[in-house]
Write an enzyme that holds these catalytic residues in place. Structure first.
Site, short mmCIF file in Angstrom:
data_model
loop_
_atom_site.label_atom_id
_atom_site.label_comp_id
_atom_site.label_asym_id
_atom_site.label_seq_id
_atom_site.Cartn_x
_atom_site.Cartn_y
_atom_site.Cartn_z
CG ASP A 251 -1.47 -1.02 1.75
OD1 ASP A 251 -1.58 -2.00 0.69
OD2 ASP A 251 -2.18 -1.32 2.60
CB SER B 143 -1.48 0.90 5.76
OG SER B 143 -0.88 0.28 4.71
CD GLU C 21 -6.83 -5.31 4.14
OE1 GLU C 21 -6.37 -5.73 4.95
OE2 GLU C 21 -6.68 -5.40 3.00
CD1 TRP D 165 -4.13 -7.33 -0.50
CD2 TRP D 165 -2.23 -8.38 -0.07
NE1 TRP D 165 -3.34 -6.59 0.50
CE2 TRP D 165 -2.16 -7.13 0.69
CE3 TRP D 165 -1.12 -9.23 -0.11
CZ2 TRP D 165 -0.81 -6.85 1.44
CZ3 TRP D 165 0.10 -8.69 0.64
CH2 TRP D 165 0.37 -7.71 1.36
#
Ligand code: FRU
Length: 502
Positions: free
Chosen positions: A41, A101, A225, A308
């Site tokens: 990320d 993150s 997320e 992912w």
């Protein structure tokens, strides 16, 4: 030097020693890649002291995910990057299993505040490990950052009832016009599915829980997320990256998606009231975007151009893994979020070639080829006639190509990278509905050595995909079933020196 700072110093020494040996031509020319090792990320995406700062989830020692650090780079224009030493390492009790993150804002005193998730595996009485996530802060001058003594600043005690302390991550911070701080953070509710929590602070250090602004109700995936929240052209937008989604028509696909929710926050209830939902990318590789407000008023987002389920390295000996999208300018049109490449990319265009033509069999046009280029193609029916199908191959040569197919009757556009050189049994095809404009279609294709981004009809959709095609495959071809006029305009993109090392 204590053990803690050693972790960051070791990462800095490692990248300084080995990253300069990666030849520029083994990387994308203008899609950002880490100095060395693994990247996921974008983090701390901000405009600070007159330039973009891009931090990122980073494991310098390997091309696979591992204990997360924050890598760091800056850019004047969002296109050409300068690497900086890694900014954060997993060196404190609360983040020893990963500096996850987070995001950045400038403080009144001119320093940059980073807010991130500390990941820590707690050993349970039965010997098993429980991943516990808290939020932490580091403050610095844009190069070196110090984690504050009062960390972690948000823990399980700051969660609403039923909130998960295992999935509590990815704070996205911003400042309100009155100077106060707000942050949205991803979490899970008692039903096991994702939610977004809103927190506020007067000084950026002491935080208070405000409300749960929206949740998945197990409809749009599980954990949400990397939330982002911003106002754009009078609308309010909540962006989330849901995990484990089920397919929904051609809008959302299985697995990790990126979703924009357009609506507004009801000030009384603290809830986000939804008007519409849309996918942020209809291709294969795009996740966890973050946005910033440029001083000139543009809202600019950048995302991880991988996913992912497919991000394993494919090229033997490759020493980096993971690339970012080109920064995207966000605008609103009739309640829909549009995304277009940052305008600064145009400064790198050279050698324009333009043709207007009709074709049937697969044909290439003189001068229209390349692997690092910016191609705009407009297709329209000839007179009142319809055409059945438009097909375009890019990065094409020998047995390799990535194919775009458009069928005007169904108004479906498909990207197919199954012949792009992948050696993995992963998703290679994705389709999306595009606006039906009576057979007219406009594609802007940003092609690079390891990926492609296709912007449809001036940003109504984007399809992004990583590709692993030999550089010799630089052909571009067109084919039409039926009668259609094509206007194709290609620019080479040229970058002096490409990414620089400190
Ligand atoms: C999203 C994500 C985040 C987390 C980070 C860990 O891709 O799973 O939720 O903070 O990656 O690297």
């Amino acid at each position: 030097m204590d053990l803690n700072t050693d972790i960051l110093e070791k990462a800095r020494a490692y990248e300084a020693r080995y990253a300069p040996f990666i030849p520029a031509q083994d990387r994308p020319a203008y899609h950002f890649t880490p100095p060395i090792g693994w990247m996921n990320d974008p983090n701390g995406w901000s405009w600070y002291k007159g330039e973009y700062h891009l931090f990122f989830q980073y494991h310098p020692y390997d091309v696979h995910w591992g204990p997360m650090h924050w890598g760091h780079a800056t850019s004047k224009d969002g296109i050409v990057w300068q690497f900086h030493p890694a900014a954060l390492g997993p060196d404190q009790p609360y983040d020893k299993d990963g500096v996850f993150s987070g995001s950045a804002v400038e403080l009144d005193d001119g320093r940059l505040l980073l807010m991130y998730t500390g990941n820590c595996n707690e050993i349970q009485p039965d010997g098993s490990k429980l991943e516990v996530q808290t939020q932490a802060i580091a403050i610095g001058d844009g190069e070196n950052f110090e984690k504050i003594a009062q960390n972690p600043v948000l823990t399980a005690k700051d969660l609403p009832e039923g909130g998960s302390r295992v999935d509590f991550r990815d704070p996205k911070i911003w400042r309100e016009p009155d100077g106060t701080f707000k942050a949205v953070i991803g979490n899970r509710t008692e039903d096991g599915s994702g939610s977004v929590l809103l927190y506020s602070s007067c000084n950026g250090l002491d935080w208070t829980y405000e409300s749960l602004i929206d949740r998945s109700w197990n409809e749009f995936g599980r954990m949400w997320e990397c939330p982002d929240y911003f106002e754009l052209d009078g609308s309010q937008i909540l962006v989330v990256s849901p995990q484990d989604m089920q397919v929904s028509g051609l809008e959302f696909h299985n697995g990790n998606n990126t979703m924009a929710i357009v609506g507004h926050i009801n000030k009384e209830t603290g809830k986000f009231e939804r008007d519409s939902l849309q996918s942020l990318d209809y291709g294969i590789d795009y996740y966890a975007p973050q946005s910033l407000l440029h001083p000139d008023g543009r809202r600019i987002a950048i995302g991880w151009m991988e996913n992912w389920d497919a991000c394993m390295p494919q090229i033997t000996g490759q020493r980096w893994n993971g690339q970012m999208s080109v920064p995207r300018e966000l605008t609103m049109e009739n309640g829909r979020l549009l995304q277009n490449p940052i305008k600064e990319l145009e400064a790198y265009r050279s050698r324009m070639v333009r043709h207007i033509f009709t074709v049937s069999e697969e044909t290439s046009m003189p001068g229209i080829f390349g692997r690092v280029c910016d191609v705009t193609v407009e297709i329209e029916p000839v007179g009142s006639q319809e055409y059945e199908k438009f097909e375009m191959k890019i990065a094409s040569g020998n047995q390799h190509y990535t194919k775009l197919t458009y069928k005007p009757r169904s108004s479906i556009l498909k990207i197919d990278r199954s012949h792009a050189g992948s050696m993995r049994d992963i998703v290679h095809e994705r389709k999306c509905h595009v606006a039906n404009r009576n057979g007219k279609l406009k594609l802007r294709i940003l092609l690079d050595r390891f990926g492609v981004e296709v912007f449809v009809n001036d940003g109504q959709q984007v399809l992004s995909a990583a590709i692993h095609t030999p550089m010799s495959a630089n052909g571009i071809t067109f084919a039409v079933e039926g009668q259609a006029r094509i206007c194709a305009e290609k620019y080479d993109l040229h970058f002096e020196g490409e990414t620089k090392h400190d």
